[in-house]
Design an enzyme around this catalytic site. Sequence first.
Site, PDB file in Angstrom:
ATOM      1  N   TYR A  44       0.998  -1.482  -0.521  1.00 37.13           N
ATOM      2  CA  TYR A  44       0.207  -0.071  -0.066  1.00 37.13           C
ATOM      3  C   TYR A  44       1.107   1.241   0.314  1.00 37.13           C
ATOM      4  O   TYR A  44       1.836   1.487   0.509  1.00 37.13           O
ATOM      5  CB  TYR A  44      -1.049  -0.817   0.755  1.00 37.13           C
ATOM      6  CG  TYR A  44      -1.422   1.489   2.078  1.00 37.13           C
ATOM      7  CD1 TYR A  44      -2.428   2.031   0.671  1.00 37.13           C
ATOM      8  CD2 TYR A  44      -1.467   1.702   2.669  1.00 37.13           C
ATOM      9  CE1 TYR A  44      -2.792   3.462   0.495  1.00 37.13           C
ATOM     10  CE2 TYR A  44      -2.116   2.734   3.198  1.00 37.13           C
ATOM     11  CZ  TYR A  44      -2.443   3.908   2.216  1.00 37.13           C
ATOM     12  OH  TYR A  44      -3.381   4.714   2.376  1.00 37.13           O
ATOM     13  N   ASP A 129      -1.733  -6.130   9.631  1.00 35.39           N
ATOM     14  CA  ASP A 129      -3.122  -5.058   9.179  1.00 35.39           C
ATOM     15  C   ASP A 129      -3.772  -6.084   8.581  1.00 35.39           C
ATOM     16  O   ASP A 129      -3.581  -6.891   6.945  1.00 35.39           O
ATOM     17  CB  ASP A 129      -2.129  -4.306   8.575  1.00 35.39           C
ATOM     18  CG  ASP A 129      -3.298  -3.489   8.134  1.00 35.39           C
ATOM     19  OD1 ASP A 129      -4.670  -3.769   7.754  1.00 35.39           O
ATOM     20  OD2 ASP A 129      -3.032  -1.622   7.358  1.00 35.39           O
ATOM     21  N   ILE A 131      -6.872  -5.539   7.534  1.00 35.70           N
ATOM     22  CA  ILE A 131      -8.080  -4.708   7.765  1.00 35.70           C
ATOM     23  C   ILE A 131      -8.807  -4.768   6.243  1.00 35.70           C
ATOM     24  O   ILE A 131     -10.100  -4.166   6.468  1.00 35.70           O
ATOM     25  CB  ILE A 131      -7.379  -3.182   7.083  1.00 35.70           C
ATOM     26  CG1 ILE A 131      -8.548  -1.811   6.893  1.00 35.70           C
ATOM     27  CG2 ILE A 131      -6.943  -3.093   5.742  1.00 35.70           C
ATOM     28  CD1 ILE A 131      -7.599  -0.308   6.958  1.00 35.70           C
ATOM     29  N   LYS A 171     -13.080  -0.758   5.773  1.00 34.81           N
ATOM     30  CA  LYS A 171     -13.188  -1.178   4.272  1.00 34.81           C
ATOM     31  C   LYS A 171     -14.312  -2.483   4.568  1.00 34.81           C
ATOM     32  O   LYS A 171     -14.997  -2.680   3.366  1.00 34.81           O
ATOM     33  CB  LYS A 171     -12.320  -2.220   3.953  1.00 34.81           C
ATOM     34  CG  LYS A 171     -10.585  -1.322   4.577  1.00 34.81           C
ATOM     35  CD  LYS A 171     -11.002   0.183   3.299  1.00 34.81           C
ATOM     36  CE  LYS A 171      -9.803   0.837   2.948  1.00 34.81           C
ATOM     37  NZ  LYS A 171      -9.527   1.710   2.569  1.00 34.81           N
TER      38      LYS A 171
END
Length: 360
Positions: A44, A129, A131, A171
Amino acid sequence: MRGNRVKLEANNLVLTAGATSANETLMFCLADPGEAFLLPTPYYPGFDRDLKWRTGAEIVPIQCTSSNGFKITAAALEEAYGCAQKFDLKVKGVLITNPSNPLGTTMTVDELNHIIDFVVEKDIHIISDEIYSGTVFDSPSFVSILEALMQRKLENSELWNRVHIVYSLSKDLGLPGFRIGMIYSNNPAVVSAATKMSSFGFISSQTQYLLSQMLSDKNFIIKYMSENKKRLQKTKEMLVCGLKSSGIACLESNAGLFCWVDMRHLLRANTFEAEKELWEKVVRVVGLNISPGASCHCTEPGWFRMCFANMSEETLRVAMHRIKVRLVDVHRTRAAMVKPARLSPKWIKLLASLNCGPDR
């Protein structure tokens, strides 16, 4: 939302103003300025900001390639660690995004085990992470790093206190503006420090109350998550089929809000300069906003991230038509116009008259 496969303790949870704040907070807690975390590529682009700008921490890429679908290998981990040592960077841990942004794939158990073995050997941390964990719409299923540790019965090991989870409702529930993030850690010192730092990014009491009411409606959450996954899968398949009809392939994916698209054959050359030119053409001529692989630190020119979850089916059809007509068809036409140079009749006669002797 995670299938109740891992039991979490409420006292180990720290609320933050989104996953961005959670990741930065963990950097402050785990690394001093000039120390490093290893991240698998592509990753990202916002991590360059979130993890480094204020903390002074460094990122060392774990180079993953298309040869194995950009999967993490033990060799790639060691190579990244060696690279950090060459630059006198002390490695404090590995940060992964599972499912991956931008790949849209869940990590395999083998990849998770490679990471676990690596951090045990180096005595460093893991930040996972997660998410996008609630967006997994196809097999293989999502496996949290905590679940991988439990499968290996490492709950009572030293590593158990060096694993930290980042999560957000942005998300999975489509609530990015609510800024609801969290850190989960079994390490009391990390929880204590992160709790103190969360004072700089509180979640309002009104937001917490609203979300608590929403999450307490279990029937709604179950139906919402199920319907969301169905819609994500349907739209993703529309994108993949639309690109395939234009001769463009995608990395096989099963999660997330995007696809990792292979447009290497549309480059004029195998360079990141050519990738930038293609990206500018997509933005200006096709009228679509996509992310070039270079922004995600991909090592191979020609890969792009395309998001599909923020548009209607009709808009997606228009986008696929534009890619075909304004980009692919134009590329094919120009390629067909480039003909090989032909010798003039005068030179053909001259060469034919030469006595070159027998072939070797």
